[in-house]
Enzyme design. Structure first.
Site, PDB file in Angstrom:
ATOM      1  N   TYR A 106    -111.661 -15.017  16.725  1.00  0.00           N
ATOM      2  CA  TYR A 106    -111.043 -15.053  15.393  1.00  0.00           C
ATOM      3  C   TYR A 106    -110.872 -13.627  14.893  1.00  0.00           C
ATOM      4  O   TYR A 106    -111.840 -12.965  14.520  1.00  0.00           O
ATOM      5  CB  TYR A 106    -111.907 -15.836  14.412  1.00  0.00           C
TER       6      TYR A 106
ATOM      7  N   GLY B 291    -104.867 -27.526   5.248  1.00  0.00           N
ATOM      8  CA  GLY B 291    -104.391 -27.493   3.870  1.00  0.00           C
ATOM      9  C   GLY B 291    -103.282 -28.478   3.574  1.00  0.00           C
ATOM     10  O   GLY B 291    -102.946 -28.703   2.405  1.00  0.00           O
TER      11      GLY B 291
ATOM     12  N   SER C  99    -104.595 -31.260   1.470  1.00  0.00           N
ATOM     13  CA  SER C  99    -105.557 -30.802   0.458  1.00  0.00           C
ATOM     14  C   SER C  99    -105.135 -31.184  -0.951  1.00  0.00           C
ATOM     15  O   SER C  99    -105.939 -31.153  -1.880  1.00  0.00           O
ATOM     16  CB  SER C  99    -105.705 -29.280   0.532  1.00  0.00           C
TER      17      SER C  99
END
Length: 336
Positions: free
Chosen positions: A58, A214, A217
């Site tokens: 990451y 998301g 969301s």
């Protein structure tokens, strides 16, 4: 709020019922604020979250160093409760591109050495290859992690996005605590083969993507502008008509959420929590505000009528588009 705990399978650690996925604090979802990210990790630990999930790839180690800084600056009691879950094996180039996976035993130990240093810890609680390396038998990769367990550098062995066959072969090699895999109201592929396999073998699930990056969301809009480095800018579910159709599903969920006096995100997280005590959702909150909303899902109880309403609003297979672009889907050993 007291966060309940769950155990990762029959061999894994006891963890908080929600874990914190930290990837978005470093990469793939647009700019993140370092100070707010660390404050969010601190707030999660203070609230009782114990599981912190990351990957050594990451932002090429940035995320591990971020977590390391957060742990160093957290109160001792909170630092000691933290459990690290680390994925390894994804190969990157200087431009940030992806060039496959490396599950060779020597590479496993090399990756672990760097992760221990960046995190500033003497052991990793759960260690897993991000994707099964097609060129290396899973038995060899898991065997190398098992050696790290014997040496005290790793506590538990996990898997990520593995097929049912790979899960069985891995479990025959060494005890497996959990499988990390995407699972959400609109991503239910694991229910067909993967979940029955893990349950048969006593392996837990750490579910990522519970808000579908998301998308479900309740905060994503059709006109939202995404940066070139944002994964969602080329994710099939966020494109054109796919996005429009998927946001229609979100609006159907919003009606259910409003009737219960909760948010769409809380409904989505609570749904994953309701699927079994062997499942621990990872929430990708990048701010304290979003973290607080996610933790509120622990207070949401979904009864049979709620679950039926959710099923009617978002039946299995209703999502438009695959969860990854075609080139990445080809690297998954799991169902698509």
């Amino acid at each position: 709020m007291t966060i309940p705990t769950r155990t990762l399978g029959t061999t894994g650690p006891q963890v908080s019922a929600l874990g914190l996925g930290c990837m978005g604090m470093s990469a793939l979802y647009g700019e993140a604020d370092r100070t707010e990210s660390i404050a969010t990790i601190h707030a999660a630990l203070e609230a009782g979250v114990t599981l912190l999930d990351t990957g050594d790839f990451y932002a090429m180690g940035h995320n591990e160093m971020l977590i390391g800084e957060a742990l160093r600056t957290a109160p001792a009691a909170r630092r000691e409760q933290a459990l690290t879950s680390v994925k390894f094996g994804a190969l990157r180039d200087p431009a940030g591109g992806w060039s496959g996976y490396d599950g060779r035993p020597a590479a496993v130990k090399n990756f672990a050495a760097y992760s221990l240093q960046r995190l500033g810890v003497d052991h990793i609680d759960v260690y897993r290859i991000a994707r099964v390396d097609p060129g290396v038998p899973i038995e060899e990769t898991v065997g190398a992690i098992a050696e790290l367990v014997e040496q005290g550098y790793v506590r538990h062995i996990g898997l990520s996005e593995a097929s049912a066959d790979a899960i069985r072969r891995a479990a025959a090699t060494a005890p497996i605590s959990d499988l990390q895999i995407e699972y959400a109201i609109i991503t239910r592929d694991i229910e067909r083969e993967i979940l029955p396999t893990t349950r048969e073998l006593g392996i837990g699930i750490t579910a990522y993507g519970v808000l579908s990056r998301g998308l479900i969301s309740g905060h994503f809009t059709q006109d939202r502008q995404l940066g070139a480095q944002d994964f969602r800018a080329f994710s099939p579910r966020f494109q054109g008509d796919n996005l429009r159709r998927n946001l229609e599903l979100v609006e159907a969920l919003r009606k259910i959420a409003e009737e219960k006096g909760v948010t769409v995100a809380q409904i989505a997280i609570a749904w994953v929590l309701s699927r079994g005590t062997d499942i621990v959702p990872l929430v990708g909150a990048r701010t304290r505000e979003r973290l607080s909303e996610s933790l509120g899902a622990l207070d949401v109880t979904l009864d049979a009528a709620d679950l039926a309403a959710i099923e009617e609003a978002v039946p299995e297979g209703a999502a438009a588009g695959t969860r990854y672009p075609a080139v990445q889907m080809a690297h998954l050993g799991t169902e698509q």
